[in-house]
Structures are given as structure tokens and as C-alpha cells.
Scaffold this motif. Sequence first.
Motif, mmCIF file in Angstrom:
data_model
loop_
_atom_site.group_PDB
_atom_site.id
_atom_site.type_symbol
_atom_site.label_atom_id
_atom_site.label_comp_id
_atom_site.label_asym_id
_atom_site.label_seq_id
_atom_site.Cartn_x
_atom_site.Cartn_y
_atom_site.Cartn_z
ATOM 1 N N LEU A 1 7.892 8.836 1.397
ATOM 2 C CA LEU A 1 7.075 8.635 0.212
ATOM 3 C C LEU A 1 5.738 8.006 0.585
ATOM 4 N N ARG A 2 5.761 7.035 1.464
ATOM 5 C CA ARG A 2 4.517 6.384 1.903
ATOM 6 C C ARG A 2 3.590 7.372 2.602
ATOM 7 N N GLN A 3 4.155 8.236 3.408
ATOM 8 C CA GLN A 3 3.340 9.222 4.124
ATOM 9 C C GLN A 3 2.583 10.119 3.145
ATOM 10 N N LYS A 4 3.235 10.500 2.046
ATOM 11 C CA LYS A 4 2.594 11.363 1.062
ATOM 12 C C LYS A 4 1.555 10.604 0.237
ATOM 13 N N ILE A 5 1.829 9.328 -0.044
ATOM 14 C CA ILE A 5 0.863 8.510 -0.775
ATOM 15 C C ILE A 5 -0.394 8.284 0.055
ATOM 16 N N GLU A 6 -0.225 8.034 1.337
ATOM 17 C CA GLU A 6 -1.365 7.729 2.201
ATOM 18 C C GLU A 6 -2.310 8.911 2.392
ATOM 19 N N LYS A 7 -1.868 10.106 2.047
ATOM 20 C CA LYS A 7 -2.749 11.270 2.133
ATOM 21 C C LYS A 7 -3.825 11.268 1.051
ATOM 22 N N VAL A 8 -3.588 10.509 -0.035
ATOM 23 C CA VAL A 8 -4.545 10.525 -1.154
ATOM 24 C C VAL A 8 -5.187 9.164 -1.410
ATOM 25 N N GLY A 9 -4.658 8.089 -0.793
ATOM 26 C CA GLY A 9 -5.245 6.782 -1.059
ATOM 27 C C GLY A 9 -4.519 5.661 -0.352
ATOM 28 N N PRO A 10 -4.867 4.426 -0.695
ATOM 29 C CA PRO A 10 -4.243 3.268 -0.053
ATOM 30 C C PRO A 10 -2.777 3.127 -0.416
ATOM 31 N N VAL B 1 8.701 -6.235 1.205
ATOM 32 C CA VAL B 1 8.894 -7.686 1.101
ATOM 33 C C VAL B 1 9.997 -8.030 2.097
ATOM 34 N N TRP B 2 9.598 -8.613 3.211
ATOM 35 C CA TRP B 2 10.520 -8.787 4.338
ATOM 36 C C TRP B 2 11.734 -9.607 3.945
ATOM 37 N N GLY B 3 12.886 -9.072 4.315
ATOM 38 C CA GLY B 3 14.145 -9.736 4.051
ATOM 39 C C GLY B 3 14.691 -9.513 2.656
ATOM 40 N N VAL B 4 13.915 -8.796 1.804
ATOM 41 C CA VAL B 4 14.364 -8.570 0.425
ATOM 42 C C VAL B 4 14.412 -7.082 0.092
ATOM 43 N N GLY B 5 13.257 -6.417 0.121
ATOM 44 C CA GLY B 5 13.230 -4.996 -0.248
ATOM 45 C C GLY B 5 11.807 -4.481 -0.404
ATOM 46 N N TYR B 6 11.550 -3.781 -1.518
ATOM 47 C CA TYR B 6 10.261 -3.128 -1.708
ATOM 48 C C TYR B 6 9.726 -3.384 -3.133
ATOM 49 N N LYS B 7 8.404 -3.241 -3.254
ATOM 50 C CA LYS B 7 7.768 -3.351 -4.570
ATOM 51 C C LYS B 7 6.572 -2.420 -4.647
ATOM 52 N N PHE B 8 6.187 -2.100 -5.881
ATOM 53 C CA PHE B 8 4.972 -1.319 -6.149
ATOM 54 C C PHE B 8 3.893 -2.286 -6.587
ATOM 55 N N ASP B 9 2.703 -2.177 -5.963
ATOM 56 C CA ASP B 9 1.590 -3.056 -6.329
ATOM 57 C C ASP B 9 0.275 -2.363 -5.999
ATOM 58 N N ASP B 10 -0.481 -1.984 -7.034
ATOM 59 C CA ASP B 10 -1.794 -1.369 -6.812
ATOM 60 C C ASP B 10 -2.927 -2.315 -7.224
ATOM 61 N N SER B 11 -2.606 -3.590 -7.451
ATOM 62 C CA SER B 11 -3.608 -4.531 -7.943
ATOM 63 C C SER B 11 -4.666 -4.852 -6.904
ATOM 64 N N GLY B 12 -4.350 -4.630 -5.632
ATOM 65 C CA GLY B 12 -5.312 -4.959 -4.595
ATOM 66 C C GLY B 12 -6.257 -3.836 -4.233
ATOM 67 N N ILE B 13 -6.144 -2.688 -4.922
ATOM 68 C CA ILE B 13 -7.015 -1.546 -4.614
ATOM 69 C C ILE B 13 -8.420 -1.851 -5.120
ATOM 70 N N ALA B 14 -9.408 -1.644 -4.273
ATOM 71 C CA ALA B 14 -10.784 -1.907 -4.667
ATOM 72 C C ALA B 14 -11.268 -0.814 -5.615
#
Length: 239
Positions: free
Chosen positions: A211-220, A226-239
Motif C-alpha cells: 500500500l505504501r509503495q502505491k501511495i508514494e507514486k502520487v505523493g508523500p 508507530v514502533w512497538g504498537v502498529g500503524y496510523k494514517f496521518d496527512d497533517s504534516g503534508i505541506a
Amino acid sequence: MNILMIEDNESVAEMMQMFFLNEGWEATFKYDGKEGLDAFLATPNEWDMITLDLNLPSMDGMMVAREIRKVSQSVPIIMLTARDSESDQVIGLEMGADDYVTKPFSPLTLIARIKALHRRSEIAETLTTDRQEETQAFDIETAHFKLNTKTREAYLNQKLIEGLTPKEFDLLYTLAKKPRQVFSREQLLQLVWDYQYFGDERTVDAHIKKLRQKIEKVGPQVIQTVWGVGYKFDDSGIA
């Protein structure tokens, strides 16, 4: 249907009134071009169909059609006239008429043309509405990310994330609908795969990687670890 008939021949209007009533349609009759235009302008969204004579007192049908089209591009207009030259037909259509019927005409013929034009108008309106819903009705929408569960499409910075498999899309949707919430691998297995999974949790990691590979083709990258826990979605840091 609610029809506005602008026709200076009262005999024709009276004849058509009987046929309109037989179809269960409501009709308003105006015998002057200016009066007909004023009737339209008073309630422009009320009319389903306009029949418009070419030769009218005070303002001819060409001018009336042109003024109507300044207000509405969608209301169907059938132009009626005793003229039958090709140039008159072309001018009438260029002024905004959708169809053209020459006099003398059979009332049944006019009724059939009205029905056909109304059907085309309804189909066009439905297609336009469907396209707008597909385009605008996003289930998730932020400044940078959009996702539509009906079309199963996701966009990052207005670019389509291409090639998402069903599970990759479901995984992205699960994360994105609760941005910045951290999901463990066990939670994702339960929510996306719909069962408790007690085996190798690397199935989640494998899907996240693709999924990350496909996302990185179009943007950040918007899926964060989150190490030791899992994953999250966060686009708040996109300029």
C-alpha cells in the motif's frame, strides 16, 4: 409535466389544452412573446417543457428563446412555426431550441415529440447528477486526501492512487477514517479481514508495504509506523 405554451393562435392553444389534459399535464398558455417570457422569468424552475411559436406579437420566438437560455440552459424548448425553410430551423436551434415542429402539425405528433424530449432531458439530468455524486460524495475528505467507497477510489493531492487491491483499499479506508489513531496489527486483522487472527501478523506488514509503495507514486507517505504498537494514517504534516 408542467408546460408553458407560448402561442398566438388561440385555436391551436385550445386544441392542445385538451391533449395536455388527456396526458395529465398542467399547461399555462400565453399569446404574446413578452408575456410568455415574463411568465417563464417569474418562476424559471417551475417549467418542465416550453413550446414556443416563432411568430409572436411584441417579441418573436427567436428573441424569447435567447432570453430563456440566458436564465436556463436545461429547460427543454420545442419551437413551433409555419415556416419550413432550413435556415429558419437552423436559426431556431442556434437560439436555444431543442426541437422544431412545423405547422400544420398533428397534436399526437407534438405530444410524442414532447415525451421524447422530456425523456432525453430526464436521462441527461440523471447522468449529470450521478457524475456529480460520484465526484463529490467522498466518504473521507481532507485538505490532501479523498476516498470514495462507492467508486473505491482514493486520491492524494488530487492524484488517483492506482492499482489498489480490495484488501489494500479496505486497509487504507480503515486507517483513514480515524486519522492519527494507532491500530495494532491484531486490530487491523480483525477489522479488515473480519476475523481474529492468531498466526503470523506479517500479513498486515506485507499489505502495508504494498500500500505504501502505491501511495508514494502520487505523493508523500501518509501511513506511519508507530514502533512497538502498529500503524496510523496521518496527512497533517503534508505541506
